[in-house]
Design an enzyme around this catalytic site. Structure first.
Site, short mmCIF file in Angstrom:
data_model
loop_
_atom_site.label_atom_id
_atom_site.label_comp_id
_atom_site.label_asym_id
_atom_site.label_seq_id
_atom_site.Cartn_x
_atom_site.Cartn_y
_atom_site.Cartn_z
N ASP A 37 33.60 39.08 20.98
CA ASP A 37 34.68 38.49 20.20
C ASP A 37 35.33 39.57 19.34
O ASP A 37 34.69 40.16 18.47
CB ASP A 37 34.16 37.36 19.31
CG ASP A 37 35.30 36.67 18.59
OD1 ASP A 37 35.97 35.85 19.22
OD2 ASP A 37 35.55 37.00 17.41
N TYR B 99 40.81 43.41 13.00
CA TYR B 99 39.55 44.06 12.64
C TYR B 99 39.69 45.58 12.66
O TYR B 99 38.82 46.29 12.14
CB TYR B 99 38.43 43.63 13.59
CG TYR B 99 38.16 42.15 13.65
CD1 TYR B 99 38.65 41.27 12.68
CD2 TYR B 99 37.42 41.60 14.70
CE1 TYR B 99 38.42 39.91 12.77
CE2 TYR B 99 37.18 40.24 14.79
CZ TYR B 99 37.68 39.40 13.82
OH TYR B 99 37.45 38.05 13.92
N LYS C 248 42.51 38.34 19.46
CA LYS C 248 43.33 37.40 18.67
C LYS C 248 44.64 38.03 18.25
O LYS C 248 44.69 39.21 17.88
CB LYS C 248 42.54 36.95 17.43
CG LYS C 248 41.15 36.41 17.75
CD LYS C 248 40.40 35.99 16.50
CE LYS C 248 38.93 35.77 16.81
NZ LYS C 248 38.19 37.03 16.93
N HIS D 168 45.13 33.83 15.69
CA HIS D 168 44.05 34.04 14.73
C HIS D 168 44.11 33.06 13.56
O HIS D 168 43.08 32.54 13.11
CB HIS D 168 44.10 35.48 14.23
CG HIS D 168 42.81 36.00 13.71
ND1 HIS D 168 42.45 37.32 13.78
CD2 HIS D 168 41.75 35.39 13.11
CE1 HIS D 168 41.25 37.49 13.25
NE2 HIS D 168 40.82 36.32 12.83
#
Length: 322
Positions: free
Chosen positions: A46, A51, A79, A112
């Site tokens: 994931d 990030y 995402k 997201h």
């Protein structure tokens, strides 16, 4: 080891029930974590653009594909970030993610958050201590652009993350396309039976992030809760394994995050809850409900009510669904 279970999504494709989360993994940590995870048997990864570690994940993938696994044996989720919600930005954002990862397609691409930021000023456009929201682009606008991606061959399935029942119903009503997955914060402090029942009715699979709770806010760790520790002792398991088993019992796919080899491997070694311990652990949230991940508490602050939590009700804006 993992029980090796997969869950069939509403498109017929299968998602491995246990995956590796990469949120809050620091630079130079996630590459090793992904490589360790894949070598240890994980097949569900994931990821997310925000990030800011997908290039490292890509380097790890080069080390394990095809020497350890074939690409088609992995289930890779990423995402779409808020700053690319504008319909003309959605496919370029996907292309950037694919380039960072060094793969040709994603198994699952999620919106997201149901919140659009202004585009063109990085991931976090700000004014003072506030995120600059784009209140013109609706969630339906973004979802329609996501639907178009299905015809490109670059994504197998599409879904959402952090969405409530009204938000889900809004995009379904407007487009007729049901998200394959809704990825949500889910742990015994945040049971959300109403959302789980709705998603079951609509055949939307739930993936649980932060399944061990969240220690960013300085509260006692869920892994230290007396009920969780009692169950762990009885089952000969770690508290983390018990919390992952709680999510599995509820039918979620679960994506615990770790960058430590021992914990990555331990989290993949599943245990099974009986009904008694499942109910005891579920009662934690009935008595003491907590949601940890609320954007109005972020810095920069998002001045928007996403979940209708009490702390969000002073927000200027609500999610623009249509």
């Amino acid at each position: 080891m993992s029980f090796g279970k997969t869950i069939t999504l509403n498109t017929g494709r299968k998602i491995p029930q246990i995956g590796l989360g990469t949120w809050l993994s620091k630079p130079n940590e996630v590459k090793d974590a992904v490589e360790i995870a894949v070598r240890s048997g994980y097949r569900h990864l994931d990821l997310a653009r925000v990030y800011e570690n997908q290039d490292e994940v890509g380097r790890a993938l080069k080390k394990v594909i095809p020497s350890v696994v074939r690409r088609e044996e992995l289930f890779i989720t990423s995402k779409l970030w808020n700053s690319a919600h504008q319909p003309d930005q959605v496919e370029p954002a996907l292309d950037e993610t694919l380039q960072q990862l060094g793969v040709d397609y994603l198994d699952l691409y999620l919106v997201h958050w149901p919140v659009a930021f202004e585009s063109g000023n990085g991931l976090f456009p700000t004014e003072g201590d506030m995120a600059r929201l784009d209140m013109k682009t609706s969630l339906v606008d973004t979802w329609n652009a996501m639907i178009k991606l299905l015809g490109t061959g670059k994504v197998r399935d599409i879904g959402v993350s952090n969405c409530t029942i009204p938000q889900l119903q809004g995009i379904i009503d407007a487009t007729g396309v049901v998200p394959v997955v809704n990825q949500i914060e889910a742990h015994p402090y945040l049971v959300q039976d109403d959302l789980a029942a709705y998603c079951k009715e609509k055949n939307i699979h739930l993936t649980a992030y932060s399944p061990l709770g969240n220690n960013m806010v300085g509260l006692p760790l869920l892994t230290e809760h007396a009920v969780v520790k009692e169950a762990a002792k009885k089952l000969g398991a770690s508290p983390a394994q018990v919390l992952i088993a709680w999510g599995v019992y509820r039918g979620y796919s679960v994506i615990p995050k770790s960058v430590h080899e021992e914990r990555i491997i331990s989290n993949f070694h599943q245990t099974e809850l009986n009904k008694e311990y499942y109910e005891k652990i579920t009662s934690i949230g009935v008595k003491d409900r907590k949601r940890f991940n609320i954007p109005i508490t972020y810095s920069p602050k998002w001045d928007i009510n996403v979940f209708d939590e009490p702390i969000e009700r002073t927000a200027t804006h609500k999610v623009k669904i249509v």
